[in-house]
Design a protein around this motif. Structure first.
Motif, short mmCIF file in Angstrom:
data_model
loop_
_atom_site.label_atom_id
_atom_site.label_comp_id
_atom_site.label_asym_id
_atom_site.label_seq_id
_atom_site.Cartn_x
_atom_site.Cartn_y
_atom_site.Cartn_z
N LEU A 26 2.25 6.82 -6.72
CA LEU A 26 1.25 7.82 -7.12
C LEU A 26 1.76 9.23 -6.87
O LEU A 26 1.60 10.12 -7.70
CB LEU A 26 -0.06 7.58 -6.38
N PHE A 27 2.37 9.43 -5.71
CA PHE A 27 2.97 10.73 -5.41
C PHE A 27 4.01 11.09 -6.46
O PHE A 27 4.06 12.22 -6.95
CB PHE A 27 3.62 10.71 -4.02
N ALA A 49 -4.31 4.98 4.26
CA ALA A 49 -4.65 5.64 3.00
C ALA A 49 -3.56 6.62 2.55
O ALA A 49 -3.41 6.87 1.36
CB ALA A 49 -5.98 6.39 3.14
N ALA A 50 -2.82 7.21 3.50
CA ALA A 50 -1.74 8.15 3.16
C ALA A 50 -0.38 7.59 3.57
O ALA A 50 0.58 8.36 3.72
CB ALA A 50 -1.99 9.50 3.82
N HIS A 51 -0.30 6.28 3.75
CA HIS A 51 0.96 5.65 4.16
C HIS A 51 1.92 5.65 2.99
O HIS A 51 1.55 5.32 1.85
CB HIS A 51 0.67 4.22 4.60
N THR A 52 3.18 6.03 3.22
CA THR A 52 4.20 6.05 2.18
C THR A 52 5.38 5.17 2.60
O THR A 52 5.44 4.67 3.72
CB THR A 52 4.69 7.49 1.93
N ILE A 86 0.85 -1.20 0.00
CA ILE A 86 0.00 0.00 0.00
C ILE A 86 0.88 1.25 0.00
O ILE A 86 0.64 2.21 -0.74
CB ILE A 86 -0.93 0.00 1.22
N ALA A 87 1.92 1.24 0.84
CA ALA A 87 2.83 2.38 0.91
C ALA A 87 3.56 2.59 -0.42
O ALA A 87 3.75 3.73 -0.86
CB ALA A 87 3.85 2.17 2.04
N LEU A 88 3.96 1.50 -1.07
CA LEU A 88 4.65 1.60 -2.35
C LEU A 88 3.72 2.17 -3.42
O LEU A 88 4.12 3.03 -4.21
CB LEU A 88 5.17 0.23 -2.77
N SER A 104 16.34 -1.16 6.95
CA SER A 104 17.40 -0.94 5.96
C SER A 104 16.99 -1.49 4.60
O SER A 104 17.32 -0.90 3.56
CB SER A 104 18.70 -1.59 6.43
N ALA A 105 16.27 -2.60 4.58
CA ALA A 105 15.78 -3.14 3.31
C ALA A 105 14.78 -2.17 2.68
O ALA A 105 14.80 -1.95 1.46
CB ALA A 105 15.13 -4.50 3.54
N ILE A 106 13.90 -1.58 3.49
CA ILE A 106 12.96 -0.58 2.98
C ILE A 106 13.71 0.62 2.42
O ILE A 106 13.39 1.12 1.34
CB ILE A 106 11.98 -0.14 4.09
N ALA A 107 14.72 1.08 3.14
CA ALA A 107 15.52 2.23 2.69
C ALA A 107 16.26 1.91 1.39
O ALA A 107 16.38 2.77 0.51
CB ALA A 107 16.50 2.64 3.77
#
Length: 318
Positions: A98-99, A270-273, A91-93, A292-295
């Motif tokens: 979209l942003f 809904a606004a999670h990034t 969802i964040a991705l 760190s994997a996310i980063a």
């Protein structure tokens, strides 16, 4: 009879040896040592606080590390968990992409158009309008203003206007309804994005050589659009690249706006990034290997977008 043969020694062709690469580097360093000395404070800080943390973060993404126990190597387990088992990350991705796709190009084009228009004004008016457009990016209470506008009661500016005009009968919970949250955060992000890139474009427009415009008129440029495409934009490639990097970074790194307007976490994420997801695991749960994997994923997303933007900007003026 003894025959005497004249044997002449064969002289080997002596070729001048090319200086080695290390020698050329040392020579260049010695020749420009004063410039490197002046650059050294920035380069030291850059390596200490940017390059080294990025490298360590990439290495740590292959470990399980909770800040209490010694790091334990887990290989690709963090990445497999990220893309296969973490629904909130997906969802964040999606929200982050979209942003990047909407706010990035729109704000980039808007920054240039406003800079192009304002550059045509008189110097005093141009300075005042530049301050007006740049002010939102340095305002400290900007979130407070938007919270008042989108307040969920009848005292909110938007609800009050819509109720007075007869469009709605009761207040809308703008920041608690997942149908509106993402769009509102995008609007605020677009408003805040008229900052550094806008100033860079204004500076680039000021440095364009006027003789190029005159030469273009002689060569057959007939209107302002042709002048923009064949003269203005090619002359501004450094500023265009700088603005693109700034806008890419801003669109992928949305976090503060989302947290201030929609809370942390937001309703149904809904606004999670990606950045708020990174903050969740890095500063709250202290799963540093997973964070760190996310980063690392975010880093490669930015690098890929930057490379794509560079290819597009190289075609400007063709």
């Amino acid at each position: 009879m003894q025959t005497r043969t004249n044997v002449q020694p064969i002289k080997e062709a002596v070729h001048p040896t090319r200086p080695s690469r290390m020698f050329r580097i040392k020579k260049e360093f010695h020749r420009s040592k004063h410039f490197y000395l002046l650059m050294s404070p920035y380069m030291i800080i850059f390596f200490l606080f940017t390059v080294i943390p990025v490298v360590l973060s990439f290495g740590l993404s292959f470990f399980y590390f909770n800040m209490l126990e010694f790091p334990r190597f887990v290989g690709w387990q963090n990445y497999a968990r990220l893309f296969l088992n973490d629904d909130i990350f997906m969802i964040a991705l999606k929200n982050t992409l979209l942003f990047a796709v909407i706010t990035g190009p729109v704000s980039y084009i808007a920054c240039f158009i406003f800079a192009w228009i304002i550059n045509e004004l008189s110097p005093k008016v141009r300075a005042f309008m530049t301050l007006i457009f740049y002010a939102p990016s340095i305002s400290g209470n900007v979130f407070f203003i938007w919270l008042i506008i989108f307040s969920g009661d009848s005292y909110g500016y938007l609800n009050g206007f819509l109720m007075k005009a007869g469009f709605i009968l009761e207040p809308i919970q703008w920041l608690l309804d997942e149908k509106y949250i993402l769009a509102i955060v995008m609007i605020v992000q677009l408003w805040l994005s008229l900052g550094t890139s806008f100033l860079a474009f204004i500076a680039g427009l000021q440095t364009i050589d006027k003789t190029l415009v005159e030469a273009g008129a002689v060569d057959g440029i007939k209107n302002r659009w042709q002048e923009l495409w064949y003269i203005t934009l090619p002359s501004m490639r450094p500023q265009l690249m700088f603005g693109a990097v700034m806008q890419i970074t801003a669109s992928f790194a949305v976090a503060d706006i989302s947290i201030a307007l929609a809370g942390f976490p937001s309703v149904n994420y809904a606004a999670h990034t990606v950045v708020t997801h990174l903050m969740d695991y890095g500063t709250i749960r202290f799963e540093m290997g997973y964070a760190s994997a996310i980063a690392t994923v975010l880093f490669f997303l930015m690098i890929g977008s930057n490379k794509l933007t560079q290819k597009l900007l190289r075609r400007v003026g063709e």
